[in-house]
Design an enzyme around this catalytic site. Sequence first.
Site, mmCIF file in Angstrom:
data_model
loop_
_atom_site.group_PDB
_atom_site.id
_atom_site.type_symbol
_atom_site.label_atom_id
_atom_site.label_comp_id
_atom_site.label_asym_id
_atom_site.label_seq_id
_atom_site.Cartn_x
_atom_site.Cartn_y
_atom_site.Cartn_z
ATOM 1 N N TYR A 107 0.953 -1.013 -0.408
ATOM 2 C CA TYR A 107 0.099 0.347 -0.192
ATOM 3 C C TYR A 107 1.415 0.775 0.123
ATOM 4 C CZ TYR A 107 -4.809 2.609 -0.448
ATOM 5 O OH TYR A 107 -5.437 3.221 -0.868
ATOM 6 N N ARG A 160 -8.863 10.464 -8.191
ATOM 7 C CA ARG A 160 -7.655 10.799 -7.555
ATOM 8 C C ARG A 160 -7.405 9.592 -6.960
ATOM 9 N NH1 ARG A 160 -8.781 11.257 -2.198
ATOM 10 N NH2 ARG A 160 -6.757 9.836 -2.622
ATOM 11 N N LYS A 178 -5.858 -1.882 -1.560
ATOM 12 C CA LYS A 178 -7.083 -2.186 -0.339
ATOM 13 C C LYS A 178 -7.603 -3.063 -0.106
ATOM 14 C CE LYS A 178 -7.372 2.468 0.780
ATOM 15 N NZ LYS A 178 -7.536 2.839 1.728
ATOM 16 N N GLU A 249 -13.514 3.854 -3.762
ATOM 17 C CA GLU A 249 -12.287 4.867 -4.007
ATOM 18 C C GLU A 249 -11.875 5.428 -4.325
ATOM 19 O OE1 GLU A 249 -10.786 3.229 -1.090
ATOM 20 O OE2 GLU A 249 -8.418 4.459 -0.793
ATOM 21 N N ASP A 250 -10.811 6.257 -4.114
ATOM 22 C CA ASP A 250 -9.936 7.391 -4.853
ATOM 23 C C ASP A 250 -10.749 7.765 -6.094
ATOM 24 O OD1 ASP A 250 -7.975 7.216 -3.140
ATOM 25 O OD2 ASP A 250 -6.350 6.249 -4.183
ATOM 26 N N ASP A 272 -14.324 5.216 1.062
ATOM 27 C CA ASP A 272 -13.337 5.135 2.228
ATOM 28 C C ASP A 272 -12.536 6.488 2.647
ATOM 29 O OD1 ASP A 272 -12.058 3.721 4.308
ATOM 30 O OD2 ASP A 272 -9.861 4.112 2.611
ATOM 31 N N ASP A 273 -12.439 7.506 1.139
ATOM 32 C CA ASP A 273 -11.905 8.876 1.182
ATOM 33 C C ASP A 273 -12.304 9.494 1.995
ATOM 34 O OD1 ASP A 273 -9.795 7.629 -0.640
ATOM 35 O OD2 ASP A 273 -11.339 7.772 -1.954
ATOM 36 N N ASN A 412 -0.503 11.842 1.238
ATOM 37 C CA ASN A 412 0.324 10.971 0.425
ATOM 38 C C ASN A 412 0.664 10.658 -0.861
ATOM 39 O OD1 ASN A 412 -0.190 8.992 2.412
ATOM 40 N ND2 ASN A 412 -2.633 8.700 2.562
HETATM 41 P P1 NAD Z 1 -9.114 15.742 -2.549
HETATM 42 O O1 NAD Z 1 -8.905 16.329 -4.327
HETATM 43 O O2 NAD Z 1 -11.005 15.851 -2.567
HETATM 44 O O3 NAD Z 1 -9.177 17.140 -1.902
HETATM 45 C C1 NAD Z 1 -7.417 18.070 -2.005
HETATM 46 C C2 NAD Z 1 -8.271 20.168 -1.202
HETATM 47 O O4 NAD Z 1 -7.619 20.026 -1.320
HETATM 48 C C3 NAD Z 1 -9.175 20.690 -2.176
HETATM 49 O O5 NAD Z 1 -10.202 21.447 -1.169
HETATM 50 C C4 NAD Z 1 -8.136 21.136 -2.890
HETATM 51 O O6 NAD Z 1 -8.978 23.044 -3.108
HETATM 52 C C5 NAD Z 1 -6.996 21.588 -1.220
HETATM 53 N N1 NAD Z 1 -6.051 22.204 -2.639
HETATM 54 C C6 NAD Z 1 -5.406 21.463 -2.993
HETATM 55 N N2 NAD Z 1 -4.136 22.730 -3.802
HETATM 56 C C7 NAD Z 1 -4.452 23.763 -2.548
HETATM 57 C C8 NAD Z 1 -3.416 23.964 -2.116
HETATM 58 N N3 NAD Z 1 -2.087 24.645 -2.434
HETATM 59 N N4 NAD Z 1 -3.381 25.035 -0.507
HETATM 60 C C9 NAD Z 1 -4.354 24.797 0.093
HETATM 61 N N5 NAD Z 1 -5.219 23.746 -0.395
HETATM 62 C C10 NAD Z 1 -5.473 23.091 -1.268
HETATM 63 O O7 NAD Z 1 -8.844 15.136 -2.064
HETATM 64 P P2 NAD Z 1 -9.244 14.478 -0.813
HETATM 65 O O8 NAD Z 1 -8.861 13.264 -0.919
HETATM 66 O O9 NAD Z 1 -9.362 14.955 0.026
HETATM 67 O O10 NAD Z 1 -7.378 13.731 -0.290
HETATM 68 C C11 NAD Z 1 -6.288 14.947 -0.281
HETATM 69 C C12 NAD Z 1 -4.609 14.006 0.691
HETATM 70 O O11 NAD Z 1 -5.427 13.693 1.684
HETATM 71 C C13 NAD Z 1 -4.327 13.088 -0.271
HETATM 72 O O12 NAD Z 1 -3.100 13.007 -0.521
HETATM 73 C C14 NAD Z 1 -4.432 11.642 0.254
HETATM 74 O O13 NAD Z 1 -3.753 11.121 -0.347
HETATM 75 C C15 NAD Z 1 -4.540 12.195 2.315
HETATM 76 N N6 NAD Z 1 -5.224 10.763 2.356
HETATM 77 C C16 NAD Z 1 -4.769 11.169 3.636
HETATM 78 C C17 NAD Z 1 -5.343 9.855 3.857
HETATM 79 C C18 NAD Z 1 -4.900 9.037 4.997
HETATM 80 O O14 NAD Z 1 -4.036 9.502 6.034
HETATM 81 N N7 NAD Z 1 -5.426 8.324 5.577
HETATM 82 C C19 NAD Z 1 -6.346 9.777 3.744
HETATM 83 C C20 NAD Z 1 -7.381 10.020 2.873
HETATM 84 C C21 NAD Z 1 -6.597 10.855 2.103
#
Ligand code: NAD
Length: 557
Positions: A107, A160, A178, A249-250, A272-273, A412
């Site tokens: 993963y 995504r 997953k 997912e994603d 899950d996200d 991530n």
């Molecule tokens: P998403 O695309 O739904 O959201 C991303 C957000 O970031 C949007 O609101 C966007 O406007 C904002 N953004 C983009 N560029 C920016 C900037 N320069 N400044 C401020 N904000 C900015 O994505 P998501 O599903 O919310 O995932 C976001 C991140 O979180 C990913 O990297 C994902 O891998 C990580 N994530 C981690 C976990 C975990 O650790 N368990 C779980 C889910 C997602």
Amino acid sequence: MKTIKCSSDRLASRTLPAKGMDWLHNPIFNKGTAFTEAERETLGLRGLLPPHVQSMDEQVQRVLANFRSKSSDLERYIQLVGLQDRNETLFYRVVMDHLEEMMPIIYTPTVGKACQEYGHIFRRSRGLYVSQNDRGDIQKVLENWPTRDVKVIVVTDGERILGLGDLGASGMGIPVGKLSLYTACAGIHPAQCLPITIDVGTNNETFLKDRLYIGLRQKRLRGDDYDAIIEEFMVAVQKVFPGVLVQFEDFGNSNAFRLLERYRDQACTFNDDIQGTGSVALAGILSALRISGQRMADQRVLFLGAGEAGIGIAENIVACLLEEGLPVAEARKRCWFVDSKGLIVKGREALTEHKLHFAHDHAPCADLTTAVKAIKPTMLIGVSGQPKTFTAEIIQAMGEYNQHPVIFALSNPTSKAECTAEEAYTLTGGRAIFASGSPFPTMTINGKKLVPGQGNNAYIFPGVGLGVVSTGARRVTDSMFIQAARTLASLIRDEELAEGRVYPSLNRIHEVSHAIAMAVAEEVYAKNLTNEPRPDDLAAFLSAQMFKPVYPDYSAK
Ligand code: NAD
């Protein structure tokens, strides 16, 4: 159907391979060099394997030696996926017994690299691809899957992938990974897991020009045509695999929220996200409060990123505060967001409904640094996919405002993290409570060992899945994820908290998943979400559902 008896009840109900080579080419049944003399005789395997019969332990040692001799993580990934395609029992034995070492390979972060290279490292197809060209025939495509006994589907449209963006059909590595975690962490039987990619094109120009890209070479489908494919898929899934749990997912966030709202009351499904992330982060926050001795109601949580993860986490914080007696408007005031356009405040233009909930009365702030100085958060949570955005100035400011600043850099893979564990710890004199999405190494600061938490959704979704599929639940509810978070946080031992851990060691994942499945199952029975009776001994019932990576004996006739 063959009449060979085997010592595993689950497998006994499946159609066994015909003879000889079929056994070696079926990863669910294959034991490779560990087929015994008696099995080789019975199954027609004599001569098809080298003469020495190996024990499973010897096989494990061979796999580990190869694994550790590889020069890159991507090669380790390719090795493990190859093993999974040949012999799932051995794959899971290796992964389950060495989870801390293997999880970053199967993963995040390595799976991200694997998805970026998917067409180039492609060896053997795994799971199902439903493409736009299958419109009208999606049920037929699903019926090509060799068994109806599927309990969990993880589906992506690849828009995504982690924080890496649109990887189209190459995102298949994510559902595959997953589902490996469903088995490795909660013992969902590998033969009952089905990864699916819905290919509606990609806007990734590099892939569209790449001769080795595995998906449709067209721009991503949008609008009514996209919705029609998803609708056809969801209807077909429930016909072909009735009652199956579908994990989204994603998906890109413009679709993720909508699809969750559309299907959550029609099918056994979750995202899950949004929900899994919300739950694992809430657990980390509850643990951090155990370390700092503070109350949730006294927190100011500032998020960088207002997408699926950020909104999912905030909604869970709100749900938790509601349970503690705060009115919803007050609860929402505890959460603040900075997105790509700055601080989300009342009156800002074109805010989506999810963001509107968290748009408070405040002067606009153009960037995170200004917002941190204005809000003085107790907790800073990075879910933006933007690396290095928690600068030294921001981390130091967090240290100035708080005795135990909570800093979660959840983006991530590792390359996208808002800051490293080392930065969070060193810039706050070791006082930060830190967690990340991808793993960071343990550190020693001022003589104190500090173990960064990995806010890995794998703490949550496998246990939730086990609870749902074992009880035959018809729906997945938000409160299951709140219960899962509370359960996870309650399992952290004081000595783990003393090392700054906000999650239990991954070595305890089976205990964690079982406990979460118990909490989810109680919720299922309490809310009448199943037609099946509650077993007298729920704990034993759930344990009995969990796959163990041991070879059955196929020799008895
Ligand atoms: P998403 O695309 O739904 O959201 C991303 C957000 O970031 C949007 O609101 C966007 O406007 C904002 N953004 C983009 N560029 C920016 C900037 N320069 N400044 C401020 N904000 C900015 O994505 P998501 O599903 O919310 O995932 C976001 C991140 O979180 C990913 O990297 C994902 O891998 C990580 N994530 C981690 C976990 C975990 O650790 N368990 C779980 C889910 C997602």
